[in-house]
Scaffold this motif. Structure first.
Motif, PDB file in Angstrom:
ATOM      1  N   VAL A  39       0.813  -1.219   0.000  1.00  0.00           N
ATOM      2  CA  VAL A  39       0.000   0.000   0.000  1.00  0.00           C
ATOM      3  C   VAL A  39       0.848   1.270   0.000  1.00  0.00           C
ATOM      4  O   VAL A  39       0.354   2.337  -0.354  1.00  0.00           O
ATOM      5  CB  VAL A  39      -0.962   0.008   1.220  1.00  0.00           C
ATOM      6  CG1 VAL A  39      -1.927  -1.153   1.153  1.00  0.00           C
ATOM      7  CG2 VAL A  39      -0.196  -0.022   2.535  1.00  0.00           C
ATOM      8  N   LEU A  55      -6.369  -2.439   5.987  1.00  0.00           N
ATOM      9  CA  LEU A  55      -6.989  -1.569   4.978  1.00  0.00           C
ATOM     10  C   LEU A  55      -8.508  -1.765   5.019  1.00  0.00           C
ATOM     11  O   LEU A  55      -9.006  -2.885   4.880  1.00  0.00           O
ATOM     12  CB  LEU A  55      -6.431  -1.901   3.601  1.00  0.00           C
ATOM     13  CG  LEU A  55      -6.880  -1.012   2.438  1.00  0.00           C
ATOM     14  CD1 LEU A  55      -5.754  -0.885   1.427  1.00  0.00           C
ATOM     15  CD2 LEU A  55      -8.117  -1.588   1.751  1.00  0.00           C
ATOM     16  N   VAL A 140      -6.045   5.378  -2.208  1.00  0.00           N
ATOM     17  CA  VAL A 140      -5.779   4.963  -0.835  1.00  0.00           C
ATOM     18  C   VAL A 140      -5.742   6.211   0.045  1.00  0.00           C
ATOM     19  O   VAL A 140      -4.992   7.151  -0.211  1.00  0.00           O
ATOM     20  CB  VAL A 140      -4.442   4.199  -0.728  1.00  0.00           C
ATOM     21  CG1 VAL A 140      -4.164   3.813   0.715  1.00  0.00           C
ATOM     22  CG2 VAL A 140      -4.482   2.958  -1.611  1.00  0.00           C
ATOM     23  N   LEU A 157     -10.027   2.944   1.561  1.00  0.00           N
ATOM     24  CA  LEU A 157     -10.100   3.094   0.111  1.00  0.00           C
ATOM     25  C   LEU A 157     -11.225   4.023  -0.294  1.00  0.00           C
ATOM     26  O   LEU A 157     -12.276   4.078   0.342  1.00  0.00           O
ATOM     27  CB  LEU A 157     -10.320   1.739  -0.554  1.00  0.00           C
ATOM     28  CG  LEU A 157      -9.180   0.731  -0.545  1.00  0.00           C
ATOM     29  CD1 LEU A 157      -9.580  -0.487  -1.368  1.00  0.00           C
ATOM     30  CD2 LEU A 157      -7.897   1.330  -1.085  1.00  0.00           C
TER      31      LEU A 157
END
Length: 381
Positions: A39, A55, A140, A157
């Motif tokens: 990420v 995440l 992100v 996200l």
């Protein structure tokens, strides 16, 4: 940012022409675990070296209108293409099937129909390669928080855009991504033409050897362990480099000290004893006395060869020894010394003085008395 997710396949059937058709959940809301390097590969947010990053994919991202449209008619691949998306340039090389157009929300999941059309990919599926992984891009958001269910996360996200759907061996999310209400075993051989799919949690564990011990871990655990092993290996290499450099410096210092010791020993061998010094002083004094016999002059600060040369030049002139070596000059010096009268006149003078009677307490009295006594012999006027 291009990311991947994994789910399992169910509702599988074979068509008359050999294609494999299925219905599968391919995305879900909630938290997924990623490596920091996945990420934040450039470490812009300080997460690249973090073993696990949580995440969060909120419903508004997973079920966004544009995201739902992007699940339809996506190419399928047999494994994620390395470092690339599927596009018109590489589709023919990579595609083994595609998703259908009936995209549905199924609780916290997205469900799509799919078809595998490549014979090798179908054989891989029948051999046990049963799970699916979405390749997608999304913004992100590097901000931690807590989900409505109370689960902490590191990043989240924005709306997702699907690129391809890949056939994979292992699911990132584990058993909760199993599709269907029944859990059927994996096909034992390609002879089973209509496998029903399913996901056994035991299949998600891998056996690896760590320091001589065999342990079972998930795919993410294996990645973390491998990363830590690499870091330990790098640290060991760096320590070895430091030790090698230190050894090199010490060796250089030892060489330098040995050289100094050799120089000191050489200087010690060059030191003169008192007897040697006396001998050299006497030899120099004798040489200067001989030179002055030939030609009186100042010979201070000159070497033995320079003293001889100066005496010869003073006596005969520069032309007499032009282009002549030290041996020739030394021979001419000896000849001139013989011509000058042989022995040292200084020593001759002192020896002559030593032969005369010397009465320091007389004070001339004897001479006075002799004059009185012999005065009549010469006659006085």
């Amino acid at each position: 940012m291009l990311l991947t997710d994994s789910v399992s396949v169910s509702g599988v059937r074979r068509t008359a022409d050999g294609y494999l058709v299925a219905d599968a959940r391919v995305a879900r809301t909630g938290i997924q675990e990623y490596l920091g390097s996945e990420v934040d590969p450039d470490n812009e947010h300080g997460l690249r070296d973090k073993p696990i990053v949580r995440l969060y994919r909120p419903p508004e991202s997973v079920f966004h209108k544009d995201a739902m449209h992007s699940y339809a008619y996506r190419p399928m691949t047999n494994g994620h293409p390395k470092g690339a998306e599927v596009n018109a340039e590489n589709w023919k090389e990579l595609a083994v099937g595609q998703t259908g157009g009936e995209v549905l929300r199924d609780g916290d999941f997205v469900r799509v129909p799919l078809v595998l059309m490549d014979a090798k990919a179908i054989r891989d599926y029948e051999a046990g390669k049963r799970e699916l992984s979405m390749g997608y891009s999304a913004e992100v958001i590097f901000q931690d928080g807590v989900t409505p269910a109370g689960e902490p996360f590191d990043v989240s996200l924005g709306p997702m855009t699907m690129n391809h759907l890949s056939l994979e061996h292992r699911a990132r999310g584990g058993e909760q991504l199993r599709i269907g209400d029944q859990r059927a075993p994996v096909a034992d051989s390609p002879a089973q033409s209509t496998p029903t799919g399913g996901h056994d949690m035991a299949e998600a564990l891998r056996k690896i050897l760590v320091d001589g011990l065999t342990i079972e871990v998930t795919e993410q655990g294996e990645q973390v362990i491998e990363k830590l092993k690499k870091q330990l290996s790098d640290a060991g290499f760096q320590l070895k480099s430091v030790n090698d450099s230190h050894a090199t410096v010490l060796a250089a210092k030892d060489t330098e000290l040995a050289k100094k010791d050799a120089e000191i020993d050489a200087l010690k061998t060059k030191q003169l004893s008192d007897a040697d010094i006396d001998k050299r002083v006497q030899e120099r004094a004798d040489l200067i006395a001989k030179a002055k016999q030939i030609a009186d002059g100042d010979y201070t600060g000159k070497s033995a060869d320079e003293i001889r040369k100066a005496a010869v030049v003073a006596k005969l002139g520069d032309a007499a020894i032009a282009d002549k070596g030290d041996a020739y000059i030394s021979a001419r010096f000896d000849i001139l010394l013989e011509d000058a009268g042989g022995p040292d006149p200084v020593r001759h003078h002192f020896r002559a003085q030593d032969s005369k009677p010397n009465n320091p307490s007389d004070n001339g009295q004897s001479a006075y008395e002799t004059n009185l006594r012999d005065a009549w012999k010469g006659g006085s006027k």
